[in-house]
Design a protein around this motif. Structure first.
Motif, mmCIF file in Angstrom:
data_model
loop_
_atom_site.group_PDB
_atom_site.id
_atom_site.type_symbol
_atom_site.label_atom_id
_atom_site.label_comp_id
_atom_site.label_asym_id
_atom_site.label_seq_id
_atom_site.Cartn_x
_atom_site.Cartn_y
_atom_site.Cartn_z
ATOM 1 N N ARG A 1 40.944 35.457 39.413
ATOM 2 C CA ARG A 1 42.351 35.198 39.750
ATOM 3 C C ARG A 1 43.285 36.054 38.908
ATOM 4 O O ARG A 1 44.334 36.474 39.382
ATOM 5 C CB ARG A 1 42.681 33.718 39.548
ATOM 6 C CG ARG A 1 42.188 32.848 40.661
ATOM 7 C CD ARG A 1 42.804 31.451 40.562
ATOM 8 N NE ARG A 1 42.278 30.612 41.612
ATOM 9 C CZ ARG A 1 41.684 29.454 41.420
ATOM 10 N NH1 ARG A 1 41.568 28.957 40.215
ATOM 11 N NH2 ARG A 1 41.219 28.753 42.439
ATOM 12 N N LYS A 2 42.910 36.297 37.652
ATOM 13 C CA LYS A 2 43.737 37.119 36.771
ATOM 14 C C LYS A 2 43.854 38.551 37.292
ATOM 15 O O LYS A 2 44.841 39.227 37.031
ATOM 16 C CB LYS A 2 43.163 37.158 35.352
ATOM 17 C CG LYS A 2 43.287 35.865 34.601
ATOM 18 C CD LYS A 2 42.658 36.024 33.225
ATOM 19 C CE LYS A 2 42.538 34.700 32.506
ATOM 20 N NZ LYS A 2 41.840 34.848 31.223
ATOM 21 N N ALA A 3 42.830 39.002 37.987
ATOM 22 C CA ALA A 3 42.835 40.368 38.510
ATOM 23 C C ALA A 3 43.836 40.536 39.649
ATOM 24 O O ALA A 3 44.217 41.652 39.979
ATOM 25 C CB ALA A 3 41.437 40.764 38.970
ATOM 26 N N LEU A 4 44.250 39.419 40.245
ATOM 27 C CA LEU A 4 45.219 39.452 41.338
ATOM 28 C C LEU A 4 46.438 38.618 40.957
ATOM 29 O O LEU A 4 46.648 37.533 41.497
ATOM 30 C CB LEU A 4 44.585 38.905 42.627
ATOM 31 C CG LEU A 4 43.377 39.657 43.147
ATOM 32 C CD1 LEU A 4 42.703 38.883 44.260
ATOM 33 C CD2 LEU A 4 43.783 41.043 43.617
ATOM 34 N N ASP B 1 45.210 43.375 32.047
ATOM 35 C CA ASP B 1 44.364 44.393 31.426
ATOM 36 C C ASP B 1 43.046 44.394 32.204
ATOM 37 O O ASP B 1 42.168 43.564 31.961
ATOM 38 C CB ASP B 1 44.145 44.055 29.952
ATOM 39 C CG ASP B 1 43.274 45.079 29.224
ATOM 40 O OD1 ASP B 1 42.606 45.900 29.898
ATOM 41 O OD2 ASP B 1 43.248 45.043 27.994
ATOM 42 N N ILE B 2 42.951 45.309 33.154
ATOM 43 C CA ILE B 2 41.800 45.320 34.072
ATOM 44 C C ILE B 2 40.491 45.516 33.315
ATOM 45 O O ILE B 2 39.476 44.919 33.663
ATOM 46 C CB ILE B 2 41.983 46.408 35.159
ATOM 47 C CG1 ILE B 2 43.157 46.043 36.070
ATOM 48 C CG2 ILE B 2 40.714 46.574 35.980
ATOM 49 C CD1 ILE B 2 42.988 44.718 36.804
ATOM 50 N N GLN B 3 40.509 46.313 32.270
ATOM 51 C CA GLN B 3 39.273 46.522 31.503
ATOM 52 C C GLN B 3 38.811 45.215 30.861
ATOM 53 O O GLN B 3 37.628 44.871 30.907
ATOM 54 C CB GLN B 3 39.482 47.594 30.443
ATOM 55 C CG GLN B 3 38.194 47.957 29.714
ATOM 56 C CD GLN B 3 38.369 49.131 28.771
ATOM 57 O OE1 GLN B 3 39.476 49.619 28.567
ATOM 58 N NE2 GLN B 3 37.280 49.584 28.189
ATOM 59 N N LEU B 4 39.744 44.448 30.301
ATOM 60 C CA LEU B 4 39.394 43.166 29.690
ATOM 61 C C LEU B 4 38.912 42.175 30.747
ATOM 62 O O LEU B 4 37.896 41.498 30.553
ATOM 63 C CB LEU B 4 40.593 42.585 28.938
ATOM 64 C CG LEU B 4 40.378 41.214 28.305
ATOM 65 C CD1 LEU B 4 39.265 41.266 27.260
ATOM 66 C CD2 LEU B 4 41.667 40.702 27.684
#
Length: 78
Positions: free
Chosen positions: A34-37, A46-49
């Motif tokens: 969900r955090k990725a969207l 922070d996509i890497q995290l």
């Protein structure tokens, strides 16, 4: 996990521990995805995290599943 062990509490502490890891990791995976969207007004994640967290969750799910297979296979062979 609940459908594998319906309405019964597994007697083995190892099974209970593996089920807890499986369930908690699945919830964490859902949360990380969900955090990725994020919602529009939110700052970009922070996509890497997030990716590292998703990989860790997937690893924990696989580990718990392997533990359950190993435990139940041993129990069924005894």
């Amino acid at each position: 996990a609940a459908s594998v062990f319906p309405s019964q509490k597994p007697k083995s502490e190892l099974v209970r521990t593996s089920l807890r890891l499986l369930t908690s990791s699945a919830y964490r995976l859902q949360s990380e995805c969900r955090k990725a969207l994020p919602a529009e007004p939110s700052p970009a994640p922070d996509i890497q995290l997030v990716t590292q967290q998703v990989i860790q969750c997937a690893y924990d799910i696989a580990k718990a599943a392997k533990q359950l297979v190993t435990i139940t296979t041993k129990e069924n062979n005894n």
